[in-house]
Design a protein around this motif. Sequence first.
Motif, mmCIF file in Angstrom:
data_model
loop_
_atom_site.group_PDB
_atom_site.id
_atom_site.type_symbol
_atom_site.label_atom_id
_atom_site.label_comp_id
_atom_site.label_asym_id
_atom_site.label_seq_id
_atom_site.Cartn_x
_atom_site.Cartn_y
_atom_site.Cartn_z
ATOM 1 N N ALA A 116 0.362 -1.025 0.643
ATOM 2 C CA ALA A 116 -0.274 -0.015 0.167
ATOM 3 C C ALA A 116 1.105 0.837 -0.046
ATOM 4 N N ILE A 117 0.716 2.029 -0.915
ATOM 5 C CA ILE A 117 1.369 3.320 -1.163
ATOM 6 C C ILE A 117 0.425 4.771 -0.513
ATOM 7 N N GLU A 124 -5.720 8.688 1.613
ATOM 8 C CA GLU A 124 -5.783 8.361 0.495
ATOM 9 C C GLU A 124 -4.866 6.878 -0.120
ATOM 10 N N TYR A 125 -5.048 5.421 -0.466
ATOM 11 C CA TYR A 125 -3.970 5.272 -1.409
ATOM 12 C C TYR A 125 -4.302 4.126 -1.876
ATOM 13 N N PRO A 157 -3.966 -2.406 -9.806
ATOM 14 C CA PRO A 157 -3.392 -1.539 -8.547
ATOM 15 C C PRO A 157 -4.893 -0.397 -9.012
ATOM 16 N N GLU A 158 -5.223 -0.810 -7.058
ATOM 17 C CA GLU A 158 -6.385 0.233 -7.063
ATOM 18 C C GLU A 158 -6.574 1.399 -6.250
ATOM 19 N N LYS A 159 -7.107 2.294 -6.245
ATOM 20 C CA LYS A 159 -6.915 3.251 -5.279
ATOM 21 C C LYS A 159 -8.632 3.556 -4.455
ATOM 22 N N LYS A 160 -7.717 3.844 -3.229
ATOM 23 C CA LYS A 160 -8.607 3.392 -2.179
ATOM 24 C C LYS A 160 -8.579 4.717 -1.232
ATOM 25 N N THR A 161 -9.013 5.016 0.006
ATOM 26 C CA THR A 161 -9.333 6.086 0.623
ATOM 27 C C THR A 161 -10.089 5.301 2.237
ATOM 28 N N ALA A 162 -9.176 6.051 2.888
ATOM 29 C CA ALA A 162 -9.390 6.027 4.294
ATOM 30 C C ALA A 162 -8.306 4.531 4.916
#
Length: 166
Positions: A116-117, A124-125, A157-162
């Motif tokens: 996770a970046i 956000e990651y 790659p998945e953009k995610k939040t929290a």
Amino acid sequence: MAITITKENYPALANGTGISGKRVVLYLNYGSSATAEAPVWSLIGGLKSHTLSISAEVNTQQTKESGYWAKGALISKSAELSAEVVMERDDAGQEAIEAFMMDDDITAAKNALMFAIVDLDTKEYVQLWAIPTSWEISADGEDMVMKSLSATVVGTPEKKTAFSAS
């Protein structure tokens, strides 16, 4: 002409805010109960720099019917991660990456690692599965070390939040 240096001339920053702006770190899904569905995030370190390169390969064809303009179709997508990571010497995340690269049994069993970046300011990651292809020391200190990581991303790659490390 003499210049007087005073604390009033420095910009006022909110507590914990860096001048460089964003604070981005790298986590590895690693631990005794870690799964893809319920990650156990282990901090590897802060990213001095990183690049996530996403590319696509297109097969094109030019015909008289298309006016010799190329018609194309997407045939594959790929992504590469490269990062300079500043970390504490000999932490668990660092050891896990090294073991993955050097132990054939771990490499064969796991195939890829989940990273996770994370932007610590926004939470956000980007979550991704990747196979490390290079892990090298680029700066060495007493308690801190900087390593360069190169990895080939597998899957999307998945953009995610929290983001939450707990």
